[in-house]
Design a protein around this motif. Structure first.
Motif, PDB file in Angstrom:
ATOM      1  N   PRO A   1     -10.472  53.168 -15.172  1.00  0.00           N
ATOM      2  CA  PRO A   1     -11.181  53.681 -13.705  1.00  0.00           C
ATOM      3  C   PRO A   1     -12.253  52.564 -13.390  1.00  0.00           C
ATOM      4  CG  PRO A   1     -11.070  55.330 -15.717  1.00  0.00           C
ATOM      5  CD  PRO A   1     -10.366  54.155 -16.108  1.00  0.00           C
ATOM      6  N   GLY A   2     -12.663  52.766 -12.017  1.00  0.00           N
ATOM      7  CA  GLY A   2     -13.431  51.928 -11.559  1.00  0.00           C
ATOM      8  C   GLY A   2     -15.071  52.075 -12.239  1.00  0.00           C
ATOM      9  N   ALA A   3     -15.350  53.191 -12.610  1.00  0.00           N
ATOM     10  CA  ALA A   3     -16.564  53.101 -13.311  1.00  0.00           C
ATOM     11  C   ALA A   3     -16.607  52.437 -14.602  1.00  0.00           C
ATOM     12  CB  ALA A   3     -16.851  54.491 -13.821  1.00  0.00           C
ATOM     13  N   LEU A   4     -15.309  52.145 -15.246  1.00  0.00           N
ATOM     14  CA  LEU A   4     -15.405  51.569 -16.571  1.00  0.00           C
ATOM     15  C   LEU A   4     -15.130  50.016 -16.286  1.00  0.00           C
ATOM     16  CD1 LEU A   4     -13.534  53.801 -19.025  1.00  0.00           C
ATOM     17  CD2 LEU A   4     -16.013  53.268 -18.875  1.00  0.00           C
ATOM     18  N   TYR A   5     -14.998  49.483 -14.976  1.00  0.00           N
ATOM     19  CA  TYR A   5     -14.663  48.231 -14.816  1.00  0.00           C
ATOM     20  C   TYR A   5     -15.141  47.192 -15.475  1.00  0.00           C
ATOM     21  CZ  TYR A   5     -14.254  43.983 -12.125  1.00  0.00           C
ATOM     22  OH  TYR A   5     -14.269  42.719 -11.987  1.00  0.00           O
ATOM     23  N   GLU A   6     -16.811  47.511 -15.469  1.00  0.00           N
ATOM     24  CA  GLU A   6     -17.632  46.467 -15.860  1.00  0.00           C
ATOM     25  C   GLU A   6     -17.227  46.278 -17.431  1.00  0.00           C
ATOM     26  OE1 GLU A   6     -21.390  47.284 -14.049  1.00  0.00           O
ATOM     27  OE2 GLU A   6     -19.968  46.888 -12.341  1.00  0.00           O
ATOM     28  N   ALA A   7     -17.027  47.310 -18.062  1.00  0.00           N
ATOM     29  CA  ALA A   7     -16.858  47.199 -19.443  1.00  0.00           C
ATOM     30  C   ALA A   7     -15.272  46.404 -19.822  1.00  0.00           C
ATOM     31  CB  ALA A   7     -16.670  48.523 -20.047  1.00  0.00           C
ATOM     32  N   GLY A   8     -14.710  46.757 -18.845  1.00  0.00           N
ATOM     33  CA  GLY A   8     -13.141  45.918 -18.992  1.00  0.00           C
ATOM     34  C   GLY A   8     -13.242  44.361 -18.661  1.00  0.00           C
ATOM     35  N   VAL A   9     -14.119  44.357 -17.857  1.00  0.00           N
ATOM     36  CA  VAL A   9     -14.390  42.715 -17.653  1.00  0.00           C
ATOM     37  C   VAL A   9     -14.897  42.262 -18.741  1.00  0.00           C
ATOM     38  CG1 VAL A   9     -15.341  41.039 -16.275  1.00  0.00           C
ATOM     39  CG2 VAL A   9     -14.374  42.782 -14.981  1.00  0.00           C
ATOM     40  N   ALA A  10     -15.653  42.635 -19.416  1.00  0.00           N
ATOM     41  CA  ALA A  10     -16.453  42.026 -20.658  1.00  0.00           C
ATOM     42  C   ALA A  10     -15.395  41.941 -21.771  1.00  0.00           C
ATOM     43  CB  ALA A  10     -17.667  43.107 -21.166  1.00  0.00           C
ATOM     44  N   VAL A  11     -14.491  43.024 -21.993  1.00  0.00           N
ATOM     45  CA  VAL A  11     -13.522  42.747 -22.767  1.00  0.00           C
ATOM     46  C   VAL A  11     -12.560  41.661 -22.446  1.00  0.00           C
ATOM     47  CG1 VAL A  11     -11.593  43.976 -24.130  1.00  0.00           C
ATOM     48  CG2 VAL A  11     -13.719  45.089 -23.423  1.00  0.00           C
ATOM     49  N   VAL A  12     -12.105  41.628 -21.302  1.00  0.00           N
ATOM     50  CA  VAL A  12     -11.199  40.490 -20.927  1.00  0.00           C
ATOM     51  C   VAL A  12     -11.727  39.101 -21.003  1.00  0.00           C
ATOM     52  CG1 VAL A  12     -10.002  39.487 -18.708  1.00  0.00           C
ATOM     53  CG2 VAL A  12     -10.058  42.027 -19.166  1.00  0.00           C
ATOM     54  N   VAL A  13     -13.057  38.994 -20.600  1.00  0.00           N
ATOM     55  CA  VAL A  13     -13.944  37.616 -20.700  1.00  0.00           C
ATOM     56  C   VAL A  13     -13.883  37.404 -22.347  1.00  0.00           C
ATOM     57  CG1 VAL A  13     -15.868  36.794 -20.575  1.00  0.00           C
ATOM     58  CG2 VAL A  13     -15.047  37.931 -18.650  1.00  0.00           C
TER      59      VAL A  13
ATOM     60  N   ALA B   1     -29.008  61.932  -8.346  1.00  0.00           N
ATOM     61  CA  ALA B   1     -28.303  63.292  -8.866  1.00  0.00           C
ATOM     62  C   ALA B   1     -26.874  62.954  -9.289  1.00  0.00           C
ATOM     63  CB  ALA B   1     -28.340  64.249  -7.856  1.00  0.00           C
ATOM     64  N   VAL B   2     -26.204  62.173  -8.546  1.00  0.00           N
ATOM     65  CA  VAL B   2     -24.768  61.952  -8.765  1.00  0.00           C
ATOM     66  C   VAL B   2     -24.661  61.081 -10.134  1.00  0.00           C
ATOM     67  CG1 VAL B   2     -22.678  60.612  -7.971  1.00  0.00           C
ATOM     68  CG2 VAL B   2     -24.061  62.048  -6.251  1.00  0.00           C
ATOM     69  N   ARG B   3     -25.685  59.991 -10.338  1.00  0.00           N
ATOM     70  CA  ARG B   3     -25.625  59.218 -11.299  1.00  0.00           C
ATOM     71  C   ARG B   3     -25.782  60.196 -12.462  1.00  0.00           C
ATOM     72  NH1 ARG B   3     -29.563  54.597 -10.188  1.00  0.00           N
ATOM     73  NH2 ARG B   3     -30.164  56.000  -8.573  1.00  0.00           N
ATOM     74  N   ARG B   4     -26.601  60.853 -12.686  1.00  0.00           N
ATOM     75  CA  ARG B   4     -26.943  61.954 -13.674  1.00  0.00           C
ATOM     76  C   ARG B   4     -25.796  62.762 -14.135  1.00  0.00           C
ATOM     77  NH1 ARG B   4     -32.661  63.646 -12.942  1.00  0.00           N
ATOM     78  NH2 ARG B   4     -33.788  61.882 -13.701  1.00  0.00           N
ATOM     79  N   MET B   5     -25.122  63.477 -13.134  1.00  0.00           N
ATOM     80  CA  MET B   5     -23.877  64.193 -13.296  1.00  0.00           C
ATOM     81  C   MET B   5     -22.730  63.204 -13.908  1.00  0.00           C
ATOM     82  SD  MET B   5     -23.316  67.254 -12.754  1.00  0.00           S
ATOM     83  CE  MET B   5     -21.749  68.108 -13.149  1.00  0.00           C
ATOM     84  N   THR B   6     -22.756  61.983 -13.684  1.00  0.00           N
ATOM     85  CA  THR B   6     -21.667  61.325 -13.873  1.00  0.00           C
ATOM     86  C   THR B   6     -21.740  61.076 -15.568  1.00  0.00           C
ATOM     87  OG1 THR B   6     -21.846  60.141 -11.871  1.00  0.00           O
ATOM     88  CG2 THR B   6     -20.655  59.029 -13.673  1.00  0.00           C
ATOM     89  N   ALA B   7     -22.965  60.917 -15.689  1.00  0.00           N
ATOM     90  CA  ALA B   7     -23.245  60.530 -17.140  1.00  0.00           C
ATOM     91  C   ALA B   7     -22.966  61.764 -18.108  1.00  0.00           C
ATOM     92  CB  ALA B   7     -24.765  59.915 -17.396  1.00  0.00           C
TER      93      ALA B   7
ATOM     94  N   GLY C   1     -15.803  62.714 -14.652  1.00  0.00           N
ATOM     95  CA  GLY C   1     -17.137  61.862 -14.652  1.00  0.00           C
ATOM     96  C   GLY C   1     -16.665  60.491 -14.218  1.00  0.00           C
ATOM     97  N   LEU C   2     -15.689  60.137 -14.570  1.00  0.00           N
ATOM     98  CA  LEU C   2     -15.145  58.647 -14.165  1.00  0.00           C
ATOM     99  C   LEU C   2     -15.150  58.378 -12.667  1.00  0.00           C
ATOM    100  CD1 LEU C   2     -13.026  57.565 -17.090  1.00  0.00           C
ATOM    101  CD2 LEU C   2     -15.210  56.829 -16.876  1.00  0.00           C
ATOM    102  N   ARG C   3     -14.507  59.365 -12.412  1.00  0.00           N
ATOM    103  CA  ARG C   3     -14.127  59.299 -11.035  1.00  0.00           C
ATOM    104  C   ARG C   3     -15.299  59.627 -10.011  1.00  0.00           C
ATOM    105  NH1 ARG C   3      -9.285  59.778  -8.398  1.00  0.00           N
ATOM    106  NH2 ARG C   3      -9.590  60.120  -6.356  1.00  0.00           N
ATOM    107  N   LEU C   4     -16.376  60.195 -10.487  1.00  0.00           N
ATOM    108  CA  LEU C   4     -17.730  60.415  -9.811  1.00  0.00           C
ATOM    109  C   LEU C   4     -18.361  58.853 -10.058  1.00  0.00           C
ATOM    110  CD1 LEU C   4     -18.776  62.643  -8.344  1.00  0.00           C
ATOM    111  CD2 LEU C   4     -20.035  63.194 -10.278  1.00  0.00           C
ATOM    112  N   GLY C   5     -18.251  58.382 -10.955  1.00  0.00           N
ATOM    113  CA  GLY C   5     -18.907  56.997 -11.260  1.00  0.00           C
ATOM    114  C   GLY C   5     -18.216  55.874 -10.498  1.00  0.00           C
ATOM    115  N   GLY C   6     -16.879  56.104 -10.312  1.00  0.00           N
ATOM    116  CA  GLY C   6     -16.194  55.062  -9.590  1.00  0.00           C
ATOM    117  C   GLY C   6     -16.762  54.885  -7.989  1.00  0.00           C
ATOM    118  N   ARG C   7     -17.410  56.050  -7.623  1.00  0.00           N
ATOM    119  CA  ARG C   7     -18.336  55.677  -6.314  1.00  0.00           C
ATOM    120  C   ARG C   7     -19.158  54.732  -6.093  1.00  0.00           C
ATOM    121  NH1 ARG C   7     -20.595  61.225  -4.127  1.00  0.00           N
ATOM    122  NH2 ARG C   7     -18.850  62.744  -4.286  1.00  0.00           N
ATOM    123  N   ARG C   8     -19.575  54.216  -7.300  1.00  0.00           N
ATOM    124  CA  ARG C   8     -20.448  53.090  -7.039  1.00  0.00           C
ATOM    125  C   ARG C   8     -19.883  51.726  -6.839  1.00  0.00           C
ATOM    126  NH1 ARG C   8     -25.507  51.198  -9.018  1.00  0.00           N
ATOM    127  NH2 ARG C   8     -24.662  49.818 -10.391  1.00  0.00           N
TER     128      ARG C   8
END
Lengths: 406, 617
Positions: free
Chosen positions: A156-168, A236-242, A282-289
């Protein structure tokens, strides 16, 4: 075989979703965790091995399967080694050898070194070790079949950055190995020995320097290509996401533990599901960023459903069989008897073979064999000219060398 | 499209956390650049090493100063966006940047994903992304490679993928730092053709820095000249600026020599004007005679050969004077390599062509895995001979050099070095081998471990078992004015190459191998290298260069060996091999064909022209 039944050749867009392979493998692993019957475990290994043989590519990760086979063997040998030298809690009457026992002080009560080695004890250890080895082999199968980069891309989009780190990181590892090799060769040019452990250690610093430089260059390139552009999100959205993500992941952990352990299977599934739902929210909400979009995302098609379902079916069959035939699934080590093959659980495991027919065939360029001739077409029969590293197809494939006692 | 308003860049600290070539620049890396590059132009950034070319390119993409640090004075606007207020990621949709090393640019592992990466970051709709990826695959001729892992591509293919990956977001400006330096001539043409197509078909503005002007200058619509550190930048017509540029390709040097005006920039333009010059040259020397023999300027006197080389390619007149009075660096180098211990100056090595070959390769085949890297290669290297090893990327050039150093053991055939001692490199201890053969690898930094020049020299003396101070003496000869305490990393490309060469020469090997030595060198550094190599060859060293640089090969080599797919496809005197193949012919040969002139210095000495021609006013 009718044309429409034939599995298509895999290419981008027609490939099986990597998540389907993982679900399939987790289903098989669940099945393996439910039995200690060596015949069933060997059958499971054969099923996994056959599917890998039929559908793996020549990609680097696909070659990891043999590593997992060896790892399984190592686990088995270690388990037997401990049973042999440290004794076994299982009482037995068939003494094979009697080792000189090391006298231990009182506080080490319950620990024994040496002493009698019984056939029952060894048998128990063998069954137990085989179960662990089979679990490893199931994970190895998923690893060999699913493209890890594509799997990370479907995060999901919220985990994208972690995913890139692993790919790199994954693309960096081979570069690092190449650097070590190049610098060791360069040592020779300076008249220093290029073999031995010392030469590896001495190139360590230059290799690290090179890796650091490359990462800085890559960071600059990624920045210039728009990495890290993000949209504004209220606090608030960020807190909720976490909160949702963390709670969900805890639920998933607790649920899967309960499901895999013997007791607690009844509340394991609901906890797991609830956790998964929370985490997804949570991930779906985080994907908004993220402002990112996805290029040709992996598609979850009929064949992915079939693959995932076949693994799940194998798991469900074994869980159900655990209630119906407890002795057949856990053959007792005492008294020593030959394990039986319970027919319908075995038949259930064979459902796991389905992906070997349903999953798309790797493209001609991506098959492990190096022969230039076009592949033999779809179907279960692997050509004899394929890579020797793969286990022989069919029931002959077993990672367990020892013949279980009959 | 790109507007520079009184732009100066200053880095903090003397070492300067600057990328690439600017390590030698004073703190002020760029001074009051004030100009505008119009839309749809292919603008070539020209200047010697260390004038701030990379910094200038960085200011356009916003990486300077947002990523590299330093202080930017003035203002850079790209398509109306101020780089002071826009970070690189916010400029990603108008500027596409490709650095010197395409491998450091890739984020994903397959071609198609790489092309889509930038668009994904910008959040373009999936349907648009798909369409643009397909268009770009066609535009760059990458369709057959779309599913390939990037690591398996050749250098030229990687460079095209890197360009494609920044093209897909449809940037209006493309910034390229040395896009063809690492490529063989064919792959370079491929990349340049793509760039020209972008400018013509899409109206993209391209700003590109490149040392190998002979490859790119005729594609340029405008030249942005940075003549020296601190000097004002000039933007203008390529022919006008090339006339005053301190760096110039052979075609321009020849044009200046012949006094052509306006200066021709392409071989085609030059050929049209070359009629009278051809006639004059034919009168000066019997044309038939020089066509067959080896180049006249190589062996007789190194001084004569050095001086025109330095001036013709824009070398400093000061270095030239040093050569003549016998106290210059090259004279010192000659003195140092001459006093060789008896084992290398064997009597057999003294008598010309009959001498024992320094190294001998017979029927060499090398397989790694299921790849045959070399197949049936035969080669004998005589003392005092310089061989240029050419061929496309991946043809087996580096592998062949590695085999001579024992890095790879031959699968079949024999390799011997050390002249009459006939050592097998792969079975010789590195310490012993070092006295007979030395290789400067593609990345000279791989050879350097210490953190100061002095430390490196001391280590080299120990490795070679030479007297303390030997290597330092060589460094002083090759690199006058380099301080002991400098970190090898802070040297420029050319200085690093010279340091690595000094380290290798410490053990006094009679066979010297160089892998792609001119990568990243400007013309001045290159002419210094040419001088060094000629001096070494004059002292009966055998030299093998693996290179893509046809001009270098024409200038220093006696023999050219062309490899393809690990096999020798041509082997002969440089004039014959090089002029018979359009891909490997130097510019002068193309202009003056069918007469076999190869370099500007040859033409100059034939005409008896004064050397001062090369110096810019």
């Amino acid at each position: 075989m009718n044309g429409w039944l034939r599995a298509p050749e895999a290419r981008r867009g027609l490939d099986l979703h990597p998540g389907a392979w993982w679900l399939w493998a987790l289903g098989l692993a669940t099945a393996a965790s439910r039995t200690t019957n060596p015949l069933l475990l060997m059958l499971l290994c054969a099923v996994a091995g056959y599917v890998v043989a039929a559908r793996r590519t020549n990609a680097p990760w696909a070659r990891s399967y043999t590593v997992f086979l060896k790892l399984g063997l190592v686990v088995l040998v270690i388990r037997l080694f401990f049973a042999f030298f440290l004794g076994s809690p299982v009482p037995g009457s068939h003494v094979l050898v009697t080792m000189p026992e090391v006298p231990l002080p009182d506080w080490a009560q319950g620990v024994r070194v040496g002493g009698r080695v019984t056939a029952e004890g060894l048998m128990f250890a063998l069954y137990d070790g085989m179960k662990l080895a089979t679990l490893l082999i199931c994970v190895g199968a998923a690893n060999a079949l699913a493209n890890p980069a594509r799997l990370l891309k479907s995060l999901p989009g919220a985990l994208y950055e972690a995913g890139v780190a692993v790919v790199v990181a994954m693309t960096f590892a081979p570069n690092l190995v190449a650097d070590v090799r190049r610098l060791r060769a360069a040592r020779r040019l300076r008249g220093r020995a290029d073999k031995g452990l010392r030469s590896v250690l001495q190139v360590g610093l230059p290799v690290l320097e090179g890796a650091l430089e490359r990462s800085v260059a890559l960071a600059a390139a990624m920045d210039a290509r728009g990495y890290g552009r993000s949209a504004e999100v209220p606090r608030a959205v960020r807190r909720m996401t976490a909160l949702l993500t963390l709670g969900g992941l805890l639920g998933v952990c607790a649920g899967s533990y309960a499901l895999l352990s013997v007791q607690g299977a009844e509340y394991g599934l609901p906890v797991l599901l609830a956790g998964a739902v929370l985490a997804l929210a949570g991930l779906r909400l985080g994907g908004r960023r993220a402002v990112r979009t996805r290029y040709r995302p992996e598609l979850w098609g009929v064949r992915a459903w079939l693959t995932a379902a076949s693994g799940a079916a194998a798991g469900v069959v074994m869980v159900a069989a655990g209630g119906a035939f407890p002795e057949a699934l856990h053959p007792p080590a005492v008294p020593l008897t030959a394990p039986e093959l319970p027919l319908w659980p075995a038949a259930g495991l064979l459902i796991g073979l389905l992906p070997a027919f349903a999953a798309p065939v790797p493209g001609a360029g991506a098959r492990p064999a190096t022969n230039p001739a076009p592949g033999p077409g779809p179907g279960p029969a692997p050509p004899p000219a394929r890579a020797p590293a793969r286990p022989p197809a069919g029931s002959a494939s077993s990672p367990v060398p020892e013949e279980p006692a009959k | 499209m790109i507007r520079f308003d009184q732009v100066s860049v200053r880095y903090d600290g003397p070492a300067g956390a600057t990328p690439g070539e600017d390590v030698h620049a004073p703190q002020l890396a760029l001074r009051e650049v004030d100009l505008e590059i119009p839309e749809g132009e292919l603008c070539l950034l020209v200047g010697p090493s260390g004038v701030g070319k990379s910094t200038l390119l960085g200011t356009v993409s916003g990486l300077v100063p947002h990523f590299t640090g330093g202080t930017l004075h003035g203002r850079v606007t790209v398509a109306g966006r101020d780089t002071r207020t826009h970070k690189p990621r916010e400029l990603a949709d108008v500027v596409g940047t490709v650095g010197q090393d395409p491998l450091a640019h890739f984020v994903t592992d397959t071609v198609e994903d790489e092309l889509a990466y930038g668009m994904e970051s910008l959040g373009l709709p999936p349907a648009t992304m798909r369409r643009r990826v397909e268009e770009t695959l066609d535009l760059l001729g990458l369709n057959d490679l779309r599913d390939r892992p990037i690591a398996t591509l050749s250098g030229g293919q990687q460079q095209r993928v890197a360009i494609g990956s920044v093209l897909t977001p449809h940037p209006r400006v493309l910034v390229l730092d040395e896009p063809t330096s690492a490529l063989d001539p064919g792959a370079a043409e491929e990349v340049l053709a793509v760039l020209q197509r972008l400018v013509h078909d899409l109206g993209t503005t391209v700003l590109m820095a490149e040392h190998r002007l002979e490859r790119v200058v005729h594609y340029a619509d405008q030249v942005l000249l940075l003549p020296e550190p601190g000097a004002p930048a000039r933007l203008g017509d390529p022919a006008d600026l090339m006339a005053v540029s301190p760096v110039q390709p052979p075609v321009v040097a020849l044009g200046r020599l012949a006094g052509w005006s306006p200066l021709p920039l392409s071989v085609r333009d030059a050929r049209r004007r070359a009629g009278p010059l051809r006639d004059r040259l034919a009168d000066v020397s019997g044309d038939g005679a020089r066509g067959t023999g080896p180049r006249p300027a190589v062996t007789p006197g190194v001084e004569e050969a050095d001086a025109p080389a330095a001036s013709a390619t824009g070398g400093d007149a000061h270095g030239e004077r040093e050569l003549h009075d016998g106290t210059g660096p090259l004279a010192r180098l000659r003195a140092r390599v001459r006093s060789r211990p008896p084992h290398t100056a064997r009597p057999s090595a003294e008598d010309g062509t009959a001498a024992t070959p320094t190294a001998q390769i017979r029927g060499l085949t090398l397989r790694r895995g299921d790849i045959t890297a070399l197949h049936g290669v035969d080669l004998a290297l005589r003392p005092g001979e310089t061989i240029a090893l050419m061929g496309r990327n991946g043809a087996g050039k580096s592998t062949l050099l590695g085999t001579l150093m024992g890095v790879h053991a031959p699968t079949a055939g024999t390799v011997t070095v050390g002249g009459a001692e006939r050592l097998t490199p792969s079975r010789t201890h590195p310490r012993q081998l070092l006295r007979h053969a030395g290789l400067v690898p593609q990345e000279p930094r791989d050879l350097l471990y210490a953190d100061t020049v002095a430390g490196e020299c001391a280590a080299a003396d120990t490795d070679a078992g030479a007297e303390p101070g030997t290597c330092r003496g060589l460094v002083a000869a090759l690199l006058p004015g380099v301080a002991d305490g400098m970190h090898p990393r802070d040297l420029s490309e050319g200085q690093r190459l010279a340091l690595a060469l000094a380290v290798i020469l410490t053990a006094r090997p009679e066979l010297i191998l160089l892998d792609e030595p001119t990568r990243g060198l400007d013309y001045a550094a290159k002419s210094r290298l040419v001088g060094i190599l000629r001096t070494l060859a004059g002292e009966r060293h055998s030299i093998v260069l693996a290179t893509h640089d046809v001009e270098l090969a024409a200038e220093v080599a006696d023999r050219v060996v062309i490899l393809a797919q690990g096999e020798t496809v041509a082997d002969g005197p440089v004039a014959e091999v090089v002029t018979s193949s359009p891909a490997f012919a130097p510019q002068v040969a193309k202009i003056l064909a069918p007469a076999r002139w190869l370099t500007v210095p040859q033409v100059r000495s034939a005409l008896g022209a004064p050397d001062a021609q090369g110096a810019p006013e």
